[in-house]
Design an enzyme around this catalytic site. Structure first.
Site, PDB file in Angstrom:
ATOM      1  N   ASN A 211       0.855  -1.202   0.000  1.00  0.00           N
ATOM      2  CA  ASN A 211       0.000   0.000   0.000  1.00  0.00           C
ATOM      3  C   ASN A 211       0.884   1.244   0.000  1.00  0.00           C
ATOM      4  O   ASN A 211       2.106   1.143   0.010  1.00  0.00           O
ATOM      5  CB  ASN A 211      -0.958  -0.029   1.189  1.00  0.00           C
ATOM      6  CG  ASN A 211      -0.200  -0.148   2.489  1.00  0.00           C
ATOM      7  OD1 ASN A 211       0.613   0.696   2.828  1.00  0.00           O
ATOM      8  ND2 ASN A 211      -0.435  -1.240   3.209  1.00  0.00           N
ATOM      9  N   LYS A 290       8.157 -17.474 -11.043  1.00  0.00           N
ATOM     10  CA  LYS A 290       7.527 -16.238 -11.507  1.00  0.00           C
ATOM     11  C   LYS A 290       6.254 -16.541 -12.301  1.00  0.00           C
ATOM     12  O   LYS A 290       6.233 -17.468 -13.115  1.00  0.00           O
ATOM     13  CB  LYS A 290       8.546 -15.508 -12.398  1.00  0.00           C
ATOM     14  CG  LYS A 290       8.181 -14.090 -12.687  1.00  0.00           C
ATOM     15  CD  LYS A 290       9.217 -13.447 -13.585  1.00  0.00           C
ATOM     16  CE  LYS A 290       8.528 -12.359 -14.372  1.00  0.00           C
ATOM     17  NZ  LYS A 290       9.321 -11.879 -15.472  1.00  0.00           N
ATOM     18  N   PRO A 306      -3.252 -11.996  10.368  1.00  0.00           N
ATOM     19  CA  PRO A 306      -3.649 -11.762  11.767  1.00  0.00           C
ATOM     20  C   PRO A 306      -3.767 -10.270  12.027  1.00  0.00           C
ATOM     21  O   PRO A 306      -3.030  -9.478  11.431  1.00  0.00           O
ATOM     22  CB  PRO A 306      -2.498 -12.369  12.572  1.00  0.00           C
ATOM     23  CG  PRO A 306      -1.344 -12.424  11.636  1.00  0.00           C
ATOM     24  CD  PRO A 306      -1.907 -12.551  10.253  1.00  0.00           C
ATOM     25  N   LYS A 338     -13.932   1.120  15.085  1.00  0.00           N
ATOM     26  CA  LYS A 338     -12.665   0.369  15.128  1.00  0.00           C
ATOM     27  C   LYS A 338     -12.051   0.414  16.521  1.00  0.00           C
ATOM     28  O   LYS A 338     -11.489  -0.564  16.996  1.00  0.00           O
ATOM     29  CB  LYS A 338     -11.659   0.983  14.145  1.00  0.00           C
ATOM     30  CG  LYS A 338     -11.633   0.277  12.811  1.00  0.00           C
ATOM     31  CD  LYS A 338     -10.599   0.844  11.875  1.00  0.00           C
ATOM     32  CE  LYS A 338     -11.042   0.510  10.445  1.00  0.00           C
ATOM     33  NZ  LYS A 338     -10.227   1.128   9.430  1.00  0.00           N
TER      34      LYS A 338
HETATM   35  N1  CTP Z   1      -3.891  -3.152  12.219  1.00  0.00           N
HETATM   36  C1  CTP Z   1      -3.195  -4.196  12.790  1.00  0.00           C
HETATM   37  N2  CTP Z   1      -3.132  -5.387  12.146  1.00  0.00           N
HETATM   38  C2  CTP Z   1      -3.755  -5.581  10.979  1.00  0.00           C
HETATM   39  C3  CTP Z   1      -4.471  -4.517  10.377  1.00  0.00           C
HETATM   40  C4  CTP Z   1      -4.504  -3.304  11.035  1.00  0.00           C
HETATM   41  O1  CTP Z   1      -2.633  -4.039  13.873  1.00  0.00           O
HETATM   42  N3  CTP Z   1      -3.677  -6.769  10.387  1.00  0.00           N
HETATM   43  C5  CTP Z   1      -3.933  -1.861  12.941  1.00  0.00           C
HETATM   44  C6  CTP Z   1      -3.308  -0.708  12.197  1.00  0.00           C
HETATM   45  O2  CTP Z   1      -1.932  -0.581  12.497  1.00  0.00           O
HETATM   46  C7  CTP Z   1      -4.124   0.469  12.695  1.00  0.00           C
HETATM   47  C8  CTP Z   1      -5.485  -0.126  12.989  1.00  0.00           C
HETATM   48  O3  CTP Z   1      -5.290  -1.531  13.090  1.00  0.00           O
HETATM   49  O4  CTP Z   1      -3.625   0.982  13.891  1.00  0.00           O
HETATM   50  C9  CTP Z   1      -6.533   0.135  11.975  1.00  0.00           C
HETATM   51  O5  CTP Z   1      -6.071  -0.235  10.701  1.00  0.00           O
HETATM   52  P1  CTP Z   1      -7.018  -0.227   9.434  1.00  0.00           P
HETATM   53  O6  CTP Z   1      -6.285  -0.797   8.272  1.00  0.00           O
HETATM   54  O7  CTP Z   1      -7.635   1.119   9.301  1.00  0.00           O
HETATM   55  O8  CTP Z   1      -8.145  -1.167   9.939  1.00  0.00           O
HETATM   56  P2  CTP Z   1      -8.641  -2.551   9.507  1.00  0.00           P
HETATM   57  O9  CTP Z   1      -9.061  -3.244  10.726  1.00  0.00           O
HETATM   58  O10 CTP Z   1      -7.664  -3.252   8.634  1.00  0.00           O
HETATM   59  O11 CTP Z   1      -9.956  -2.156   8.743  1.00  0.00           O
HETATM   60  P3  CTP Z   1     -10.311  -1.945   7.196  1.00  0.00           P
HETATM   61  O12 CTP Z   1     -11.282  -3.002   6.932  1.00  0.00           O
HETATM   62  O13 CTP Z   1     -10.876  -0.555   7.152  1.00  0.00           O
HETATM   63  O14 CTP Z   1      -9.014  -2.078   6.421  1.00  0.00           O
END
Ligand code: CTP
Length: 395
Positions: A211, A290, A306, A338
């Site tokens: 990303n 590949k 996770p 969240k």
């Molecule tokens: N986070 C995490 N582990 C993951 C995904 C996210 O610890 N596998 C943490 C990120 O570091 C951030 C928070 O969760 O602090 C929210 O991340 P975000 O990507 O906005 O949330 P998601 O739960 O992945 O929700 P979405 O479905 O919007 O992607």
């Protein structure tokens, strides 16, 4: 090496005193310590040292005129005032001190001092009788009461032949004092673990999914936490950022690696700051060879990674948890949801896009806790990091 000056934006004001010849040395030393320096010269400063010298040592054009059309088009004075993490005026004359104490905005430097939210520090330089004059001493007290910092002059022989107090503090000492302005001690004795950057999820030996996260926010927070006196560890995904001295850094690539690295050590920390943009999915089967473009269409089977912050939130001995939510729509309601879902103490919500958030230098966020919501307006990620660390320390 002065770690608290790394990436700091310093506006150095030079006013008309013979000590101005030392300002070039201040710039050189600030830059050596990792700071980015822009110089403002008053009309009289240019009688003592040339703009060319200051431009050469700072690496940027000099700012000198409030009404310069070209300069305003490049970086306007209000923008410059916002850019600064600190304004240091060295040397500061008696006249400059008096104009500032009076609230004047009759040249670029005084205008910037009024327009900035950054701290201001003055290193006075003048004849000993002028320094000791009751009017100068009164001005000094007025400015101190208004929160202006002073790097007070040394005693000794002066350019005019007098002996006494009024000689500008030596550049090496001024740089030390500037660096100390950033050291707050608010998190002294605390251990903080931060995740930063993106993760890479392999598709085949040469391709991966990722990303737009640059890691800038996480690294700025690590630097700010260090300046606040915390012991800082950083678990970083792949980024193109300079290593932070005095921060223990563990490099990881994938979400699973980041998860394992966090879970191994997080119980030893007081605060967990999850800034990383962790990939939610990984390929179920990473190809050993590949992938060639034999088919018109292809599919990748993905499985969930996770959730690191959720796992930390379930620990019995859990640190204070601060998460981030980068959203493109319904920012606040989604962030609130969240925060509860993942058992976070605080969540920092920001809207990504339009030159802000991921991979940009600025950000504007809202910090949300169980009983409060506070918006922090648009500012650089370094300034934001210091504001967030202050909020976390108070929390
Ligand atoms: N986070 C995490 N582990 C993951 C995904 C996210 O610890 N596998 C943490 C990120 O570091 C951030 C928070 O969760 O602090 C929210 O991340 P975000 O990507 O906005 O949330 P998601 O739960 O992945 O929700 P979405 O479905 O919007 O992607």
């Amino acid at each position: 090496m002065t770690p608290s000056l790394i990436h700091k934006h310093i506006l150095l004001g030079v006013t008309g005193s013979i000590a101005a010849y030392k300002s070039a040395d201040i710039v050189r030393r600030l830059r050596e310590a990792g700071a980015i320096v822009r110089v403002i010269m008053t009309e009289n400063a240019k009688r003592f040292i040339t703009p060319l010298t200051m431009q050469a040592v700072s690496g940027h054009p000099i700012h000198e005129d409030l009404f310069d059309v070209r300069a305003e088009a490049a970086m306007g004075h209000i923008e410059l005032a916002r850019w600064a993490d600190v304004i240091v005026v060295a040397p500061a004359t008696a006249d400059f001190m008096a104009r500032l104490a009076n609230g004047n905005a009759n040249d670029l430097l005084t205008t910037l001092c009024l327009a900035t939210r950054a701290p201001i520090a003055l290193a006075p330089a003048m004849n000993q009788a002028m320094w000791q004059h009751v009017l100068t001493q009164d001005t000094l007290q007025v400015l101190k009461q208004k929160g202006i910092y002073f790097f007070e002059p040394d005693e000794g022989s002066q350019a005019c032949g007098d002996v006494g107090p009024g000689r500008m503090m030596e550049p090496v000492e001024i740089v030390k004092k500037v660096s100390q302005l950033f050291v707050t001690g608010m998190l002294a004795g605390k251990k903080i673990l931060i995740t930063a950057g993106p993760t890479h999820e392999a598709i085949d030996p040469v391709r991966y999914m990722t990303n737009a996260s640059s890691g800038k926010m996480g690294y700025a927070l690590a630097q700010a936490a260090f300046e606040a006196g915390a012991e800082v560890s950083l678990i970083s995904g792949p980024v193109h950022l300079a290593v932070l001295p005095h921060v223990t850094c563990f490099s990881v690539v994938s979400a699973q690696e980041m998860y394992a690295a966090v879970m191994k050590i997080v119980t030893h920390y007081d605060i967990f700051l999850a800034v990383a943009a962790v990939a939610d999915y990984r390929c179920q089967h990473v190809l050993k060879q590949k992938l060639h473009k034999e088919e018109e269409q292809t599919q990748l089977q993905l499985e969930r990674n996770p959730d690191i912050i959720t796992a930390v939130g379930k620990l019995t001995k859990r640190p204070l948890i601060v998460g981030f939510a980068a959203e493109t729509e319904d920012v606040i309601p989604r962030a609130k949801q969240k925060r509860k879902q993942k058992n976070m103490d605080l969540i920092v919500a920001n809207c990504v896009g339009e030159g802000m958030g991921m991979n940009s230098d600025d950000n504007e966020v809202t910090v949300i806790g169980a009983n409060f919501e506070k918006m922090l307006p648009r500012m650089s990620k370094q300034q934001l990091a210091r504001a967030l660390i202050e909020m976390i320390a108070k929390f």
